[in-house]
Design an enzyme around this catalytic site. Structure first.
Site, PDB file in Angstrom:
ATOM      1  N   ASP A   1      -7.636 -20.298  41.563  1.00 31.98           N
ATOM      2  CA  ASP A   1      -7.355 -20.590  40.283  1.00 31.98           C
ATOM      3  C   ASP A   1      -6.097 -21.679  40.040  1.00 31.98           C
ATOM      4  O   ASP A   1      -5.238 -22.238  41.127  1.00 31.98           O
ATOM      5  CB  ASP A   1      -6.713 -19.516  40.719  1.00 31.98           C
TER       6      ASP A   1
ATOM      7  N   ASP B   1      -6.484 -20.514  34.921  1.00 29.24           N
ATOM      8  CA  ASP B   1      -5.764 -20.084  33.868  1.00 29.24           C
ATOM      9  C   ASP B   1      -5.722 -19.802  33.011  1.00 29.24           C
ATOM     10  O   ASP B   1      -5.647 -21.615  32.020  1.00 29.24           O
ATOM     11  CB  ASP B   1      -4.389 -19.064  34.307  1.00 29.24           C
TER      12      ASP B   1
ATOM     13  N   GLU C   1     -10.779 -20.136  31.619  1.00 29.27           N
ATOM     14  CA  GLU C   1     -10.290 -18.916  31.214  1.00 29.27           C
ATOM     15  C   GLU C   1     -10.115 -19.353  29.901  1.00 29.27           C
ATOM     16  O   GLU C   1      -9.367 -20.234  29.377  1.00 29.27           O
ATOM     17  CB  GLU C   1      -9.728 -17.981  31.647  1.00 29.27           C
TER      18      GLU C   1
ATOM     19  N   HIS D   1      -9.850  -9.202  37.659  1.00 22.85           N
ATOM     20  CA  HIS D   1      -8.055  -8.729  37.868  1.00 22.85           C
ATOM     21  C   HIS D   1      -7.648  -8.246  36.687  1.00 22.85           C
ATOM     22  O   HIS D   1      -6.661  -7.857  36.618  1.00 22.85           O
ATOM     23  CB  HIS D   1      -7.482  -9.475  38.725  1.00 22.85           C
ATOM     24  N   ASP D   2      -8.146  -8.273  35.574  1.00 19.99           N
ATOM     25  CA  ASP D   2      -7.785  -8.295  34.366  1.00 19.99           C
ATOM     26  C   ASP D   2      -8.314  -6.876  32.988  1.00 19.99           C
ATOM     27  O   ASP D   2      -7.799  -6.659  32.274  1.00 19.99           O
ATOM     28  CB  ASP D   2      -7.304  -9.401  33.375  1.00 19.99           C
TER      29      ASP D   2
HETATM   30  C1  GLC Z   1      -4.727 -15.015  32.758  1.00 18.46           C
HETATM   31  C2  GLC Z   1      -4.569 -14.552  34.413  1.00 18.46           C
HETATM   32  C3  GLC Z   1      -3.669 -13.142  34.094  1.00 18.46           C
HETATM   33  C4  GLC Z   1      -2.988 -13.449  33.756  1.00 18.46           C
HETATM   34  C5  GLC Z   1      -2.560 -14.221  32.699  1.00 18.46           C
HETATM   35  C6  GLC Z   1      -1.126 -15.077  33.019  1.00 18.46           C
HETATM   36  O1  GLC Z   1      -4.689 -14.291  31.135  1.00 18.46           O
HETATM   37  O2  GLC Z   1      -6.293 -14.018  34.191  1.00 18.46           O
HETATM   38  O3  GLC Z   1      -3.394 -12.242  35.285  1.00 18.46           O
HETATM   39  O4  GLC Z   1      -1.605 -12.946  33.925  1.00 18.46           O
HETATM   40  O5  GLC Z   1      -3.633 -15.461  32.962  1.00 18.46           O
HETATM   41  O6  GLC Z   1      -0.709 -16.435  33.725  1.00 18.46           O
END
Ligand code: GLC
Length: 558
Positions: A99, A194, A253, A325-326
């Site tokens: 990540d 991320d 992402e 995980h979100d």
């Molecule tokens: C992304 C991650 C999430 C995190 C956010 C800030 O969306 O997947 O878990 O809280 O970024 O880093």
């Protein structure tokens, strides 16, 4: 990218290390725990694992707030453990994707600590302003925090302990490239990036539009896919990935990204990313925000997938996911996690994995793990959930039970309960007290009970993952949506010349008849994979799907 790029036929398994396996009994998962469970991934047949952040971190956002990019948090282990994980994974033919969290750091990262001094050369590495604009944080409240030491405000799109980096600064970018090369030289096989499409902020950081009654503007449209995003990614590609493309996987992402933007981001000739995580499908059952829950509109879901399948068919590539995980657990969200848990978990897997793209399986999804039970706000650990509760109940005076119900359905903690390995204490996750309570249903939903059961959800996932490796139609077949307006049946084909696969799935707890029109040319086709133990071996002329039944049949040979 070449046509035989490994990730076109591979499935990626996401590990949330905190909740995966705890080797030392402190209640938090760790790297040695991951190593001890690698054979689970081998049994499933995945080609890569993506590890959520394990870097040193104050853990304000469970590691998505990094204070050192070059080490491992002692809670998770050491760099030596990490190297061993790389060796052990590689020895099993599993690649390791890290990540990469570089839109922001922790406020405890030395860069930010230095940056708080207005005279520091690192001042410009973050966003400092004498007065804030009106942007809201994604974790509630304003996106700006006043810093006494500086006498100015800094920008944080996430928590106040996650200050945003200023990518306009070339020194900062070079420092990030250097760090990425360091991990690749160590042996990692790629990055999940991320919120990578937040790194280019609009010139002048203009105010966002305020809707009635809101104090902070929803600035997502302003800071996503900003003016220099493509420049930054192309530069990263030149500086970090050039020459290593064939072996790496890069997945960004990217909330709030359209199909057209995704084509630009993932078209291999542009040298940016291999694929992205888009959000259209997981936002389909929400209204003004993720806490405003609407029933699933299956027709809209199908149309969304169709748009993405067609949009990235000749350039770019899709990633396919229900969970991470979100997100809450998919079988509780869009399946039936009581009467038809196994059937609906298998159906959801079938539909997703038969699309074109690279599928991602989030730990526990492969055994049909469900949302858990939260009694009160004290049962939640997630900063986003807790901040939302405080904001909604304490500041805006919304009824606590309504807010709690939204959290129960949507909180990220649903995906973060410990992995359910077996029916012993704490589901075999830890001998200590888990940092987040184990879902009590581990007694009957666990990996040990499923591993050797050919009718299990696990076996079904394994079969889908194997099918992708051996059946080129799954990778490359042309996608055609059937029955687009049917409210319960999700049906599509994947075809190439005379060969094809037909997928039929009943997203409901009632039996449904498949309209004959959808099936022209398919009756008599042999079954490839079904989700009932007694799925018919060939497709009948008139098909009635049982509750949550899905079938995949094949046409043509070769
Ligand atoms: C992304 C991650 C999430 C995190 C956010 C800030 O969306 O997947 O878990 O809280 O970024 O880093």
């Amino acid at each position: 990218m070449t046509a035989d790029t490994w990730w076109r036929t591979a499935t990626v398994y996401q590990i949330y290390p905190r909740s995966f396996a705890d080797s030392d009994g402190d209640g938090v998962g760790d790297l040695r725990g991951v190593i001890s469970r690698l054979d689970h991934l081998v049994a499933l047949g995945v080609g890569a694992l993506w590890l959520s952040p394990v870097y040193p971190s104050p853990q304000d956002d469970n590691g998505y707030d990094i204070s050192d990019y070059y080490d491992i948090d002692p809670m998770f282990g050491t760099l030596a453990d990490f190297d061993e994980l790389l060796r052990e994974a590689h020895a099993r033919g599993i690649r390791v994707v890290m990540d990469l969290v570089v839109n922001h750091t922790s406020d405890e990262h030395p860069w930010f600590v230095e940056s708080r001094d207005p005279g520091s050369p690192k001042r410009d590495w973050y966003w400092w302003r004498p007065l804030p604009n009106n942007w809201g944080s994604r974790f509630s409240g304003p996106a700006w925090e006043f810093d006494d030491r500086s006498g100015e405000y800094y920008l944080h799109i996430f928590s106040r302990k996650q200050p945003d980096l200023n990518w306009e600064n070339a020194d900062l970018r070079q420092e990030i490239h250097r760090m990425m090369r360091w991990w690749l030289d160590r042996g990692v096989d790629g990055f999940r990036m991320d919120v990578i499409n937040f790194i280019s902020k609009p010139v002048g950081l203009p105010d966002a539009h305020l809707t009635d009654g809101t104090r902070y503007g929803d600035a997502e449209a302003l800071y996503t896919n900003g003016p220099r995003l493509h420049d930054f990614l192309q530069e990263m590609h030149r500086e970090v990935f050039a020459g290593r493309e064939a072996v790496l996987l890069t997945v960004g992402e990217t909330p709030g990204t359209s199909v057209d933007q995704a084509r630009l981001l993932t078209d291999p000739s542009r040298r940016e990313l291999d694929m992205i995580f888009q959000f259209d499908h997981v936002e389909i059952d929400q209204g003004r925000d993720k806490w405003d829950i609407r029933p699933l509109d299956l027709v809209a879901l199908k149309r969304t997938f169709e748009r993405w399948q067609h949009g990235l068919s000749d350039a770019g590539w899709n990633s396919l996911y229900w969970n991470n995980h979100d997100q809450p657990r998919i079988v509780s969200r869009w399946g039936d996690d009581t009467t038809y848990r196994e059937e609906s978990a298998k159906l959801l897997a079938t539909v997703l994995h038969l699309h074109r793209g690279t599928p991602y399986v989030f730990q526990g999804e492969e055994i049909g793990m469900t949302n858990t039970r939260f009694r009160s706000i004290d049962d939640f650990a997630d900063i986003q959930s807790r901040n939302y509760y405080t904001d909604a109940v304490t500041r805006r005076g919304e009824p606590a039970d309504v807010v709690l119900d939204a959290l129960r359905a949507r909180s990220r903690d649903n995906g973060r309960t410990p992995m359910q390995w077996d029916d012993t204490e704490n589901a075999g996750f830890s001998t200590g007290t888990p940092w987040l309570a184990t879902n009590p249903n581990f007694v009957h939903i666990n990996a040990a009970a499923q591993l050797h059961d050919p009718a299990s959800v696990f076996a079904h996932y394994r079969a889908l993952i194997a099918l992708r490796r051996t059946e080129p139609l799954v990778t490359d077949g042309v996608f055609t949506l059937l029955l687009p307006d049917d409210p319960a049946i999700y049906a599509f084909t994947r075809t190439h010349a005379e060969r094809g696969l037909l997928v039929l799935a009943n997203f409901s707890s009632d039996a449904v008849a498949v309209p004959d029109g959808a099936m022209a040319g398919w009756p008599g086709s042999p079954l490839v994979i079904g989700n009932y133990p007694d799925s018919p071996p060939t497709l009948h002329r008139s098909v009635r799907l049982r509750p949550w039944e899905s079938v995949v049949v094949r046409r043509g040979t070769g």
